[in-house]
Design an enzyme around this catalytic site. Structure first.
Site: not given
Ligand code: ATP
Ligand code: MG
Length: 605
Positions: A68, A304, A314
């Site tokens: 995102e 993760r 974030k």
């Molecule tokens: P945050 O929780 O930090 O806001 P998010 O998952 O909302 O992160 P996205 O931009 O949706 O952020 O993430 C893009 C991709 O990265 C998604 O497929 C998500 O599953 C993956 N991702 C995010 N954090 C991790 C992590 N700690 N380990 C592995 N993959 C991750």
């Molecule tokens: Mg997300």
């Protein structure tokens, strides 16, 4: 999209033969069975008809990384990037970079650019073999998503629910209680189509209605209790402007994005496991209806990344930046990709780290020292060595003029810049001078040596590394008893690399920098951001656990070879660890070096 050479992929070469893991096994099994052999590719995303008119897909598999664009990527995203781009590369596939921008939050082009930059920097790109760039925005699929929603309504598989938000919540039930059907659940198709059109035409307020999939209010999986798939939201979207006042929910949008892009394997983190049944439910129906092609994408989940001594939410990272506790998203203490880059981590070290921790379905914490270990491995044979003095005190060689004929005489000294030569190359060298005055570490002199101390104390001899053997004669002190200058004599004919070098045996060689050619530099000594390994686990207050000593700024003296350092150049400062010329603040006039990590893992030892 910027990319210099469209015909050449910069996808990082596989670092080594990889151990297998369950995702690789899934792909291998699909390739063996020919699951995706019949797939066609319309050249860009589209519905079933679009792809059927295309060529057999040149990519053996398609994966995607779907951020995102609402913040900066962090080390957890790096894992997802390495998994998705790495698997595509290893199996002759393609990985798409897809901005999941279905939320009408005010987009920042800044985030889009930064994400593109970060993925490139990590060594990956999103090109097909023919150079076509697979960079997509989910908001370009709104038309299809609307069509898919209408299709579900027509099939009696979706309805417009106008219960209040509170009722909807109460009627959803919970883990112990089944849900209760909405009074709007049995509306006719015609009425649902009308109300959905009303939603779309702006006749309903935010929150007044949602479109829900009609599945099973008693399902043990709460995600299947008639999940909301469209909501009213009168908000301007960065891409589609005011064209829409309804927006798809993530659970509805994501499978469709995958399907339109002909993703074969949709890898995500374990939190999405419970959403897989809906993912399949939706795509099964759209495939049956001929809207998307078979075989449809499949979702697979992996654990993760949880890294000790950092936070990767974030929201929390944003707080650290907004509150001024850290200096921006690329503060070298931030676990963001830009923070790691500025700290001095190399793309290869991050990729190796992601390979090493592997993919599993088990929840676990990875120790930060694993990442540092990968950095050391990468830099060990690459980073030029240099001597620096971080806590300087002057040392005077009192017999210098006598031995060399002049107090201003400078001896040229040479040391290898790397311990080993690269194949087919000579060992690179560094040059510096030794004169009457040099800078040494304050801790390398002791008036009264503690037991076992081998460095400078009156009467003891040591070697100035790469220079001469010297014998300590004493020290000058100020009124408070602080040492202001260490005194020693140089032992003639003991210069490193000359036949007489070993004529005098010493127990220690100390690092030093010549006062004549040493360069003053700012050195930023970074350490762990938190004192607790899991600063935000179990409801802990991560802000209270910040390491007060995560940054110490000092003025140091560095050897003259470092005058040529360019921003981002990495070095091993002998005895102290790995350092990088700061990519923002370093210049030849005002050198600034960041500490990346020490030579050995010393944390907690
Ligand atoms: P945050 O929780 O930090 O806001 P998010 O998952 O909302 O992160 P996205 O931009 O949706 O952020 O993430 C893009 C991709 O990265 C998604 O497929 C998500 O599953 C993956 N991702 C995010 N954090 C991790 C992590 N700690 N380990 C592995 N993959 C991750
Ligand atoms: Mg997300």
């Amino acid at each position: 999209m910027s990319s210099a050479d469209a015909s050449k992929s910069n996808n990082a070469a596989p670092e080594a033969v990889k151990p297998t893991n369950f995702l690789r096994q899934i792909i291998e099994s699909d390739l063996e069975k020919g699951t995706h052999l019949q797939r066609r590719w319309g050249g860009n995303p589209g519905d079933a008809q679009h792809h059927r008119q295309g060529q057999p897909d040149p990519a053996k598999i398609r994966t995607r990384f779907p951020p995102e664009p609402n913040g900066y990527l962090h080390v957890g995203h790096a894992k997802s990037i390495c998994v998705n781009f790495g698997l595509a590369r290893d199996f002759a596939g393609t990985c798409h970079l897809r901005f999941d921008d279905t939320n009408p939050v005010k987009e920042d082009q800044e985030y889009v650019d930064a994400i593109i930059d970060a993925v490139h920097w990590l060594g990956f790109d999103w090109k097909d073999a023919d150079g076509h760039e697979n960079l997509y925005f989910a908001s370009n699929y709104f038309d299809f998503m609307y069509r898919a929603a209408v299709y579900l309504i027509e099939q009696g598989l979706a309805y417009v629910d106008e219960q209040s938000a509170d009722d909807m919540k109460a009627n959803r039930g919970d883990f112990t209680r089944p849900g209760v059907n909405s009074p709007f659940r049995d509306r006719s198709v015609a009425e649902n189509l009308q109300r959905f059109a009303d939603m779309k035409d702006g006749k309903l307020e935010d929150g007044a209605a949602v479109l829900r999939a009609k599945i099973d209010m008693a399902s043990p999986n709460i995600n299947l209790r008639d999940p909301a798939i469209y909501r009213v939201r009168h908000a301007e979207h960065h891409n589609t402007g005011n064209q829409w006042c309804i927006y798809p929910m993530y659970t509805f949008a994501h499978p469709i994005e995958d399907a339109l892009e002909h993703i074969t394997h949709s890898f995500c983190t374990l939190e999405f496991e419970d959403q897989r049944p809906f993912y399949d439910w939706l795509l099964d129906h759209l495939r049956e209806g001929g809207l998307i092609d078979a075989p449809q994408p499949r979702q697979y989940e992996f654990a993760r990344l949880n890294l000790t001594y950092v936070v990767t939410s974030k929201r929390k990272l944003k707080h650290l930046v907004d509150s001024g506790l850290l200096n921006g998203w690329d503060d070298p203490r931030m676990p963001t990709i830009f923070g790691l880059r500025r700290r001095g981590f190399t793309p290869a070290s991050i990729r190796n780290f992601c390979d090493r921790i592997g993919v599993t379905k088990d929840y676990s914490w990875i120790d930060y020292s694993t990442l540092e270990g990968c950095l050391r491995e990468d830099l060990e044979n690459q980073a030029h060595r240099a001597m620096v003095v971080l806590d300087p005190v002057k040392l005077e060689l009192t017999n210098w003029a006598e031995v060399f004929g002049s107090a201003d005489h400078l001896e040229q000294c040479t040391l290898p810049a790397l311990p080993h030569a690269a194949e087919g190359e000579a060992v690179p060298e560094r040059h510096f001078t030794l004169g009457r005055e040099v800078w040494i570490e304050r801790e390398d002199f002791a008036e009264v040596p503690p037991k076992g101390y081998k460095r400078l104390f009156p009467g003891n001899k040591v070697r100035l590394k790469g220079g001469y053997v010297i014998e300590c004669t004493g020290a000058e002190k100020d009124a408070d008893g602080n040492v202001t200058k260490v005194l020693a004599t140089v032992v003639p004919d003991t210069k490193s690399g000359t036949p007489g070098a070993d004529s005098v045996k010493v127990k220690a060689a100390i690092t030093w920098v010549g006062a004549a050619d040493g360069v003053e530099a700012e050195v930023r000594l970074y350490d762990r951001l938190f004192t607790d390994a899991q600063p935000d686990a179990g409801g802990k207050d991560y802000l209270a656990l910040m390491n007060p000593d995560s940054l110490k700024v000092i003025t140091a003296y560095v050897e003259p070879s470092l005058k040529a350092a360019q921003p981002d150049d990495k070095f091993q400062f002998e005895r102290f660890g790995y350092f990088v010329a700061d990519r923002k603040d370093h210049s030849a006039e005002k050198p600034v070096f960041n500490k990346i990590t020490g030579l050995k893992d010393s944390w907690g030892k």
